[in-house]
Design a protein around this motif. Sequence first.
Motif, PDB file in Angstrom:
ATOM      1  N   HIS A   1      28.035   9.071   4.719  1.00 37.40           N
ATOM      2  CA  HIS A   1      27.407   7.890   4.124  1.00 37.40           C
ATOM      3  C   HIS A   1      25.955   7.843   4.604  1.00 37.40           C
ATOM      4  CE1 HIS A   1      27.225   3.259   3.611  1.00 37.40           C
ATOM      5  NE2 HIS A   1      27.009   3.844   2.456  1.00 37.40           N
ATOM      6  N   PRO A   2      25.069   8.479   3.873  1.00 31.12           N
ATOM      7  CA  PRO A   2      23.695   8.650   4.317  1.00 31.12           C
ATOM      8  C   PRO A   2      22.712   7.686   3.638  1.00 31.12           C
ATOM      9  CG  PRO A   2      24.183  10.229   2.601  1.00 31.12           C
ATOM     10  CD  PRO A   2      25.359   9.282   2.673  1.00 31.12           C
ATOM     11  N   MET A   3      21.510   7.700   4.120  1.00 36.21           N
ATOM     12  CA  MET A   3      20.446   6.896   3.514  1.00 36.21           C
ATOM     13  C   MET A   3      19.130   7.647   3.657  1.00 36.21           C
ATOM     14  SD  MET A   3      19.234   4.359   1.868  1.00 36.21           S
ATOM     15  CE  MET A   3      20.745   3.524   1.428  1.00 36.21           C
ATOM     16  N   GLY A   4      18.256   7.447   2.689  1.00 34.92           N
ATOM     17  CA  GLY A   4      16.956   8.118   2.730  1.00 34.92           C
ATOM     18  C   GLY A   4      15.893   7.297   2.041  1.00 34.92           C
ATOM     19  N   TRP A   5      14.738   7.928   1.861  1.00 37.79           N
ATOM     20  CA  TRP A   5      13.578   7.201   1.334  1.00 37.79           C
ATOM     21  C   TRP A   5      12.893   7.993   0.244  1.00 37.79           C
ATOM     22  CZ3 TRP A   5      14.149   2.647   3.417  1.00 37.79           C
ATOM     23  CH2 TRP A   5      14.829   2.571   4.644  1.00 37.79           C
ATOM     24  N   ASP A   6      12.757   7.380  -0.894  1.00 36.49           N
ATOM     25  CA  ASP A   6      12.069   7.984  -2.025  1.00 36.49           C
ATOM     26  C   ASP A   6      10.587   7.660  -1.825  1.00 36.49           C
ATOM     27  OD1 ASP A   6      11.574   9.171  -4.423  1.00 36.49           O
ATOM     28  OD2 ASP A   6      12.232   7.475  -5.632  1.00 36.49           O
ATOM     29  N   ALA A   7       9.957   8.433  -0.930  1.00 35.71           N
ATOM     30  CA  ALA A   7       8.777   7.922  -0.241  1.00 35.71           C
ATOM     31  C   ALA A   7       7.432   8.282  -0.860  1.00 35.71           C
ATOM     32  CB  ALA A   7       8.811   8.397   1.210  1.00 35.71           C
ATOM     33  N   PHE A   8       7.440   9.160  -1.870  1.00 37.43           N
ATOM     34  CA  PHE A   8       6.186   9.411  -2.564  1.00 37.43           C
ATOM     35  C   PHE A   8       6.061   8.418  -3.709  1.00 37.43           C
ATOM     36  CE2 PHE A   8       5.827  14.113  -1.269  1.00 37.43           C
ATOM     37  CZ  PHE A   8       4.682  13.896  -0.521  1.00 37.43           C
ATOM     38  N   GLY A   9       4.829   8.208  -4.153  1.00 36.55           N
ATOM     39  CA  GLY A   9       4.671   7.350  -5.319  1.00 36.55           C
ATOM     40  C   GLY A   9       3.428   6.491  -5.265  1.00 36.55           C
TER      41      GLY A   9
ATOM     42  N   PRO B   1      -1.971   6.246   2.789  1.00 39.64           N
ATOM     43  CA  PRO B   1      -0.642   6.154   2.181  1.00 39.64           C
ATOM     44  C   PRO B   1       0.481   6.567   3.130  1.00 39.64           C
ATOM     45  CG  PRO B   1      -2.167   7.084   0.614  1.00 39.64           C
ATOM     46  CD  PRO B   1      -2.927   6.930   1.897  1.00 39.64           C
ATOM     47  N   ARG B   2       0.253   7.619   3.890  1.00 34.81           N
ATOM     48  CA  ARG B   2       1.299   8.098   4.776  1.00 34.81           C
ATOM     49  C   ARG B   2       1.650   7.039   5.823  1.00 34.81           C
ATOM     50  NH1 ARG B   2       3.305  13.005   7.500  1.00 34.81           N
ATOM     51  NH2 ARG B   2       3.598  12.437   9.669  1.00 34.81           N
ATOM     52  N   GLU B   3       0.595   6.472   6.387  1.00 31.61           N
ATOM     53  CA  GLU B   3       0.802   5.467   7.422  1.00 31.61           C
ATOM     54  C   GLU B   3       1.540   4.247   6.868  1.00 31.61           C
ATOM     55  OE1 GLU B   3      -2.423   2.935   9.648  1.00 31.61           O
ATOM     56  OE2 GLU B   3      -2.801   5.080   9.948  1.00 31.61           O
ATOM     57  N   TRP B   4       1.048   3.818   5.709  1.00 32.07           N
ATOM     58  CA  TRP B   4       1.657   2.653   5.059  1.00 32.07           C
ATOM     59  C   TRP B   4       3.131   2.921   4.767  1.00 32.07           C
ATOM     60  CZ3 TRP B   4       3.707   1.828   0.065  1.00 32.07           C
ATOM     61  CH2 TRP B   4       3.813   0.496  -0.341  1.00 32.07           C
ATOM     62  N   THR B   5       3.407   4.112   4.215  1.00 39.27           N
ATOM     63  CA  THR B   5       4.775   4.451   3.832  1.00 39.27           C
ATOM     64  C   THR B   5       5.690   4.532   5.053  1.00 39.27           C
ATOM     65  OG1 THR B   5       3.897   5.700   1.958  1.00 39.27           O
ATOM     66  CG2 THR B   5       6.173   6.144   2.601  1.00 39.27           C
ATOM     67  N   LEU B   6       5.222   5.210   6.089  1.00 41.30           N
ATOM     68  CA  LEU B   6       6.085   5.383   7.262  1.00 41.30           C
ATOM     69  C   LEU B   6       6.331   4.051   7.970  1.00 41.30           C
ATOM     70  CD1 LEU B   6       4.849   8.816   8.679  1.00 41.30           C
ATOM     71  CD2 LEU B   6       6.787   8.326   7.168  1.00 41.30           C
ATOM     72  N   ALA B   7       5.335   3.184   7.953  1.00 43.73           N
ATOM     73  CA  ALA B   7       5.529   1.857   8.553  1.00 43.73           C
ATOM     74  C   ALA B   7       6.563   1.067   7.754  1.00 43.73           C
ATOM     75  CB  ALA B   7       4.201   1.102   8.606  1.00 43.73           C
ATOM     76  N   ASN B   8       6.480   1.192   6.435  1.00 38.33           N
ATOM     77  CA  ASN B   8       7.457   0.502   5.587  1.00 38.33           C
ATOM     78  C   ASN B   8       8.865   1.016   5.832  1.00 38.33           C
ATOM     79  OD1 ASN B   8       5.491  -1.000   4.409  1.00 38.33           O
ATOM     80  ND2 ASN B   8       5.419   0.179   2.501  1.00 38.33           N
ATOM     81  N   ILE B   9       8.967   2.332   5.974  1.00 40.79           N
ATOM     82  CA  ILE B   9      10.279   2.922   6.222  1.00 40.79           C
ATOM     83  C   ILE B   9      10.853   2.376   7.518  1.00 40.79           C
ATOM     84  CG2 ILE B   9      11.430   5.086   6.855  1.00 40.79           C
ATOM     85  CD1 ILE B   9       9.612   6.483   4.778  1.00 40.79           C
ATOM     86  N   ALA B  10      10.014   2.319   8.544  1.00 37.57           N
ATOM     87  CA  ALA B  10      10.491   1.817   9.832  1.00 37.57           C
ATOM     88  C   ALA B  10      10.972   0.378   9.699  1.00 37.57           C
ATOM     89  CB  ALA B  10       9.372   1.925  10.871  1.00 37.57           C
ATOM     90  N   ALA B  11      10.217  -0.421   8.948  1.00 38.31           N
ATOM     91  CA  ALA B  11      10.595  -1.827   8.787  1.00 38.31           C
ATOM     92  C   ALA B  11      11.894  -1.953   8.007  1.00 38.31           C
ATOM     93  CB  ALA B  11       9.470  -2.582   8.081  1.00 38.31           C
ATOM     94  N   MET B  12      12.025  -1.155   6.951  1.00 37.47           N
ATOM     95  CA  MET B  12      13.223  -1.267   6.124  1.00 37.47           C
ATOM     96  C   MET B  12      14.451  -0.691   6.822  1.00 37.47           C
ATOM     97  SD  MET B  12      11.573  -0.507   2.387  1.00 37.47           S
ATOM     98  CE  MET B  12      12.976  -0.857   1.337  1.00 37.47           C
TER      99      MET B  12
END
Length: 890
Positions: free
Chosen positions: A116-124, A138-149
């Motif tokens: 039961h996995p989870m991932g991030w559709d992180a480009f866009g 963008p990278r920083e913003w995306t990775l910070a969002n991933i951490a928060a989510m």
Amino acid sequence: MRLTAFLLSVGRVRSGLRGGVSGFLYNGSMSEINVMESERQGRYSPAEIELKWQARWDADAALYAAEEHSADKPKFYCIEMLPYPSGQLHMGHVRNYSIGDALARHMWMRGYNVLHPMGWDAFGLPAENAALKNNTPPREWTLANIAAMRKQMQRIGFSYDWATEVTTCLPEYYRWNQWFFLKMYEAGLAYRKKSKVNWCPECQTVLANEQVIDGRCWRHEDTVVEQRDLTQWFLRITKYADELLDGLDKLEGWPEKVRTMQRNWIGRSEGTLVDFAVEGRGKATAGPSTTATKDAASAQDDKSNVITVFTTRVDTIFGATSVQLAPEHAVAKAFASEDAALAAKIEELLEQQKRAREAGDVGAIEKHGVPTGRFAVNPFNGERVPIWVANYILADYGTGAIMSVPAHDERDFEFAEKYGLEVRRVIAAKGEEAPLPFTAEDDASLVDSGQWTGLGCEDAQRKMAAFAKANGFGTATVTYRLKDWGVSRQRYWGTPIPMVYCTKGHAGVEPGGVVAVPESALPVVLPEQVEITQQGGSPLGRIAEFVETTCPVCGGAARRETDTMDTFVDSSWYFYRYTDAKNAAAPFDSAKANYWFPIDQYIGGVEHAILHLIYSRFWTKVMRDLGLIKNDEPAERLFTQGMVIKDGAKMSKSKGNVVSPDSMISRYGADATRVYALFAVPPDKDLEWQEDGVAGVSRFLGRVHRLTMKYAGANASTAGDSTAGQELLRKLHQTIGKITQDFSGRWHFNTSIASIMILVNEIAARETAMDAGEVSGEVITQVFRGLTLLLAPFAPFLAAELWEQLGGEGAVFRAAWPVVDETLAREDEIEIPVQMNGKLTNVVKVPAGSDEATVKTAALADAKVAARIEGKTVVKVIVVPGKLVNLVVK
RNA sequence: GCGAAAGUGGCGAAAUUGGCAGACGCACCAGACUUAGGAUCUGGCGGAGCAAUCCGUGGGGGUUCAAGUCCCCCCUUUCGCACCA
């Protein structure tokens, strides 16, 4: 900045305990939580319980880890569609993941080896927009969002195996996008061509056909998509068109709706290509203009001496009274170049078409056409028919040209009526002259059609196509609505396409020609220092260090491709990566993928029915043909959950009706939020979010907590097995049966949870009996443990807490799912409704399993029933054993 | 226009196969308890009626001992497709 706003909004609602919880969520500080008050009162405090267990679970990596391979357990691969890391989970996510989480936990308890996995559709694109707005890379913003989510997900208690987490914007992932791209290039599945493509002015990039909905961008529903001529990379999904179509029949675990949408999208249509020679344009080549190539549209390039039409009804060709061209058809263009007046009219038709497309109602366009003054020859009967150009003919379907048969096609009929073209019947129904237009082909046959007169329609289609082929002026063919997948994007935040253009060229490659980056040079790393602007063109094109490179073949100067890949490439195969997420030598190990695939249950929104879900089916087939996997389809079963709506509309910032999961969690807890999301409606229906409902669920969980805590210390040696105890066990086992069935069947978790509520109500109703020592300690323990196990898939935090309080061994999610004891579940006595003429009169009690005679006697003996039938004649007595009695009375 | 799904109390809904319509919950009403709480507990809650009883699952027909459920016609909503030749 968002955090501040969030805390402010929470503060407005309530200070104290709840504010503290959200503080923990974001700051990771336990000190802010005021747990003491509720502790003192022994009251259900979701914050306290949930934070305690979250901390324990976070520290226990093995808790939700799948076994790489299990010899004794069956595997179960359960996935919810991965989110785009916007920074905030919304209720739709919470609902989607709560469904999957309940299932995954249940399957674990049933003894499956669950992945039961989870991932991030992180480009866009949003990352680039955010970069513009906040000046954050963008990278920083995306990775910070991933951490928060990720933190939000952990706070809600989803059972993900984080060791398998996949983040598509990292080079260790996207290098395999590039690798697949190279493999496809080698196999002829990736190619470059100039063509008309969809351009979203808002996104400043090209879109695939699948990403255009009613002429609008899939992300910007107010933005009209333009058509531009561009050279782009395409993936040859059309090669798999038939397989993608036929495979749908076997996907019985997919919703019929999704299968239908994909069938429509692929749009397979069998028909015939027929060449009409254009009069006065030199001799039509007897050569096989259509038979030599499958791509009929390109066969006509730069030819104005022949018009190839596509028709599904070649049997009606003797009724063709004109040929109609799309305004952009090559022959129409050739005529226009010789006749300025005609050119202007054709231009107007094209404009009408464009406007209709932009208005999103191509289907409602008013038909207009212009005669070109030229004629074409019907090869079947040698007849001259006028050539017209019309605004309802689409250049990108079939050949962009049709034969018009007004008698047997509604559109042609309408057009012919308007312009006074001849309507000539060539098909007749059996025995009668049906009114025109007559479009049926079953039980109909040809008339006035030369040597084919008298044949049935389908028979004629086959024979006439064969005739055309034998005589070199046509062939049977199949067309599709599905087009190749345009994957080039003029954006920065995506996977670089691993291609270079050799400036001077070398043997076999012309100057500026395409050269593939060798596998060994992967990944082509996306540069991090980039200025994002709103200017046109790919941002990568402005980075000299990226663009300027050397040709891997000749070593000379070369320029890199500056477009990036559509982000749907990332999500087309991500679930394979979960099975081997850390592999640095390959996208994944085949043995691992073959163990887990196909996905047993895939859960997500129906909005991806023809985007992600068709691309990932295509990708699976490509990977199979590359020998990487054995399965033909990615997912055995697909479930599409309903939307979460509020005040009758989908939640959106613009409508201001967004309910944030955080606000619900801080007020009522994650368990209550999740249980409500499952309890309110069946999971496939739209869910209208009502906060009062969450409060109700919270009260219910509080009741469970209070009762369990009260009896958690029940002395096992307490004797006394009263009726109350038997009734409790009966209800427990009935509930076990009900919920077990729900999980394997319709997933109506709303009724599963309702049945748990009933069980709890039954327990509460016997508090006095339990307090009086009428129920043995063993029964009490069994009942509460059973209740806790049933609750575990839905309210994992509370279940974990109560399991511990009840002295359960290990994690409640690894405890065995309870099994129904049919003997305990059986009722001794059942209530039988007695009807009179189908209307309820009274209810009588009889022993369970009573035979017909007993039930009948009991019914007739009932005082109320007897009183009602007095003075009347009982004509008939219908007894349905175990169900009811109906007295037919006169 | 074609196709699919749906329409049940004030609200979310329940009713696998035709068999007590409205489970469970929300809201509401009445009461209890209280170091007043956004708490908890008890009872009520489709409509009409004092009641017996009658009516009631979008509308109209039908089949059946019995219809929310099956059949026919119609209305409404949502979704998908739509000059695809």
